[in-house]
Scaffold this motif. Structure first.
Motif, mmCIF file in Angstrom:
data_model
loop_
_atom_site.group_PDB
_atom_site.id
_atom_site.type_symbol
_atom_site.label_atom_id
_atom_site.label_comp_id
_atom_site.label_asym_id
_atom_site.label_seq_id
_atom_site.Cartn_x
_atom_site.Cartn_y
_atom_site.Cartn_z
ATOM 1 N N GLU A 1 66.387 91.054 22.560
ATOM 2 C CA GLU A 1 65.660 89.796 22.640
ATOM 3 C C GLU A 1 64.176 90.036 22.326
ATOM 4 N N PHE A 2 63.542 88.996 21.803
ATOM 5 C CA PHE A 2 62.143 89.114 21.380
ATOM 6 C C PHE A 2 61.358 87.971 22.034
ATOM 7 N N THR A 3 60.612 88.316 23.063
ATOM 8 C CA THR A 3 59.880 87.337 23.858
ATOM 9 C C THR A 3 58.398 87.385 23.511
ATOM 10 N N ILE A 4 57.822 86.214 23.256
ATOM 11 C CA ILE A 4 56.392 86.148 22.921
ATOM 12 C C ILE A 4 55.571 86.307 24.198
ATOM 13 N N LEU A 5 54.722 87.312 24.213
ATOM 14 C CA LEU A 5 53.871 87.572 25.371
ATOM 15 C C LEU A 5 52.538 86.839 25.272
ATOM 16 N N ASN A 6 52.091 86.653 24.027
ATOM 17 C CA ASN A 6 50.787 86.029 23.828
ATOM 18 C C ASN A 6 50.734 85.364 22.454
ATOM 19 N N ALA B 1 56.551 77.300 19.416
ATOM 20 C CA ALA B 1 57.830 76.593 19.406
ATOM 21 C C ALA B 1 57.785 75.360 18.516
ATOM 22 N N ASP B 2 56.629 74.691 18.447
ATOM 23 C CA ASP B 2 56.501 73.526 17.574
ATOM 24 C C ASP B 2 56.307 73.933 16.115
ATOM 25 N N ALA B 3 55.669 75.072 15.921
ATOM 26 C CA ALA B 3 55.329 75.486 14.556
ATOM 27 C C ALA B 3 56.472 76.186 13.844
ATOM 28 N N GLU C 1 62.105 77.862 23.701
ATOM 29 C CA GLU C 1 61.855 78.157 25.097
ATOM 30 C C GLU C 1 63.177 78.151 25.837
ATOM 31 N N ASN C 2 63.483 79.240 26.567
ATOM 32 C CA ASN C 2 64.768 79.311 27.275
ATOM 33 C C ASN C 2 64.668 78.651 28.647
ATOM 34 N N GLU C 3 65.779 78.711 29.380
ATOM 35 C CA GLU C 3 65.822 78.019 30.664
ATOM 36 C C GLU C 3 64.891 78.641 31.704
ATOM 37 N N LYS C 4 64.451 79.875 31.460
ATOM 38 C CA LYS C 4 63.522 80.529 32.367
ATOM 39 C C LYS C 4 62.056 80.211 32.035
#
Length: 628
Positions: A623-628, A498-500, A506-509
């Protein structure tokens, strides 16, 4: 290099040379060829000191470990004929100089021989700091013999060894001692051999026998025996060594046979068994060796047959001699070498088995190695005790030893894991230690203090890696070799995705997602449109930029239609999206697809007919969520 090695490697029988020939240079050369070096030297000493005489005289002293005489004669040889001398004489001269601890002069000849700088004093200083253990040696008392070596474990309370104590045996011309036989004994707490008994005539013959090793049940023995016949090799008549197998039947050793890969044309020697007794290690100068003697291994099949011997390769073997292998219960290979950098003569080295292969050997240091020959090392790792042989006091002697960890320096790497930007301690991060080949050595999940510590070894190269969900992994390489440090304090600073990256939020969850333009599917369809592919290429580029990133591809529908239909449709859309990413070079194992149907709407349009089209459209998405 030294006399006892050639006893194992090549037995040369001197015969037909009468006393009437004494003083003849031809006789001296014949004696030298036969490796009767004492007699040859006596004649060479009386002759005109031309190049051939000086070379053979110096070598005669060298091979009989008369190093002071060897150094003096090599010096005379190099002063008179330096430009015309074969390069191998630089190596032997250097070893003779090490034998008298003149390391600075030895380095000059080693540097010439290897065409690279050598600094033995620096090596000795470094090894004193980096060797894993310190050894305490104690001479084993053994009456009625002046030459013994190769003490091996023989059951729980007994040992076996080779000895030249049998005066009824013929005398070996090299060292004028009787031929070797094998003996068993008990070893007292005071390091004294008692109840010494010769093995039967089925084992001991009129030739040399040595280097016995036994299976754990005591019913099978492997050992060396020198051939009775000689073969012509490099202008010399050589009786090679074979490894024999014997079986204990009704208390008697019988079925004594050479192993099928032995030969009259080369030597196989110094057998050693792996813990499971399915692999036999040995030394040999068979065709295909890197140097004069290499360490090999051979698989023993369940039916008692043998596979083809396999050379352990250039990590272990050099162009010179590697011999006396021993493999411990911890899969550590110990062996003696004159080719790896050492203190002089044969030194004992260790090499760990990593991922099926042996790593770079480590010299065991000055607490066990001397400037002369140190060999036939065996150890019980769990008890930190074992035996070694050495000619540091003249003839071959048996020594017992205990060992303890080198307390002068503790080899470790430690540190903390924190966020690169906020400096927040990252509890729960995974820290992994890799060796040079990429094999995982240790790993740990850090606690609230984000602190980690790994125990490491000397003369190694490592990588420590920090990983955490939604963070970019960080690798730090370091070394404990002569160019590196022993203790390392490494702070790992991980940067969140998220910083890079601006697109990562980052969502509300608390889920970290990659924000892309909306991917459109035609109504009631699951195949990708061209405009969707353009958008997905942004994700492809991002995942290629971060090769460890793992992503969940999730598809969602609106509330129009039945729940079951929408669930199946979303699964097909997620799967099609994943397949497109794979087609663009993203590894499948880094992706996961899931369809949620209409179960996770972004607004209150949870059933058909209560919202307008634009509001339903919000919920049709990927949606595309980072797992690792």
């Amino acid at each position: 290099m030294k006399k006892h090695i050639y006893i194992f490697a090549s037995l040369l029988l001197v015969s037909g040379i009468t006393l009437a020939q004494k003083g003849n240079i031809k006789r001296a050369n014949k004696l030298f060829e036969m490796r009767a070096y004492n007699e040859a030297a006596e004649i060479y000493e009386t002759k005109e000191r031309n190049q051939e005489v000086l070379q053979n005289l110096a070598d005669s002293y060298y091979y009989n470990t008369s190093f002071e005489k060897a150094v003096k004669t090599y010096s005379e040889l190099f002063q008179a004929y330096g430009d015309s001398i074969n390069i191998e004489y630089h190596f032997r001269y250097a070893q003779a100089l090490k034998g008298v601890k003149d390391y600075s002069e030895a380095d000059k000849h080693l540097s010439r021989y290897y065409d690279k700088p050598f600094n033995t004093n620096a090596f000795i200083e470094t090894t004193g700091k980096t060797t894993p253990h310190n050894f305490k040696l104690q001479h084993i008392m053994n009456e009625n013999s002046s030459s013994d070596f190769g003490l091996s474990f023989y059951g729980e309370n007994k040992v076996a060894f080779a000895s030249a104590r049998n005066t009824k045996n013929p005398s070996y011309s090299w060292n004028e001692l009787p031929y070797l036989d094998l003996y068993s004994a008990t070893l007292t707490d005071h390091n004294t051999l008692e109840n010494i008994q010769s093995f039967s005539d089925a084992i001991n013959t009129s030739s040399h026998e040595s280097s016995a090793v036994f299976t754990k049940d005591g019913k099978t023995m492997y050992f060396n025996r020198t051939n009775a016949t000689r073969k012509k090799a490099d202008e010399e008549r050589i009786a090679h060594i074979k490894i024999y197998k014997a079986e204990l039947v009704d208390g008697k050793w019988t079925n004594v046979t050479p192993l099928p890969f032995t030969s009259n044309n080369y030597s196989t020697e110094h057998p050693a068994l792996s813990k499971d007794e399915k692999i036999l290690y040995f030394a040999s100068d068979m065709p295909g060796t890197i140097g004069s003697f290499d360490i090999y291994k051979v698989t023993i099949n369940d039916d008692g047959t043998y596979e083809e011997p396999e050379n352990l390769g250039a990590t272990i073997n050099t162009k010179h001699r590697e011999q006396f292998p021993f493999i411990s219960d911890s899969n550590v290979l110990y062996f003696s070498s004159i080719g790896h950098q050492g203190y002089g003569g044969l030194d004992v080295f260790r090499s760990n088995m990593v991922n099926g292969s042996f790593d770079e050997p480590i010299n065991l240091g000055s607490s066990i190695n001397s400037n002369l020959d140190d060999f036939a090392f065996v150890i019980r790792e769990k008890d930190n005790m074992g035996y070694v042989s050495s000619n540091r006091k003249g003839n071959d002697r048996l020594f017992g030893f205990t060992r303890e960890e080198n307390v002068l320096l503790k080899y470790q790497v430690e540190g903390i894991v924190q966020d690169l930007n906020s400096k927040e301690l990252l509890a729960g991060s995974l820290l992994t230690l890799f060796d040079e080949s990429g094999t995982i050595i240790q790993d740990v999940i850090v606690g609230d203090d984000a602190y980690y510590i790994f125990k490491i070894e000397p003369n190694k190269k490592y990588t420590v890696r920090g990983t955490r969900k939604a963070y970019i992994p960080q690798d730090v390489d370091f070394s404990t070799d002569s160019d590196g440090k022993v203790q390392h304090n490494i702070y790992l600073n991980l940067e969140s995705f998220a910083d890079a990256e601006e697109r990562v939020k980052e969502n509300e969850k608390g889920e970290v997602q990659i924000e892309l333009e909306k991917i459109y599917f035609d109504f009631d369809k699951s195949n990708l449109r061209e405009d969707a592919a353009v958008t997905l290429n942004i994700l492809v580029d991002l995942m290629k930029k971060y090769p460890t990133m793992e992503v969940e591809v999730s598809a969602h529908t609106d509330a129009k239609g039945s729940d079951q239909y929408n669930l199946k449709l979303s699964k097909r859309r997620a799967a099609f999206t994943l397949e497109y990413l794979v087609s663009q070079g993203i590894e499948r194992k880094r992706l996961k697809s899931i369809g949620y149907g209409e179960k996770q709407p972004l607004n209150d349009c949870i059933k058909e007919g209560i919202c307008d089209d634009e509001e339903y459209d919000v919920n049709r998405r990927c949606e595309f969520t980072i797992l690792n």
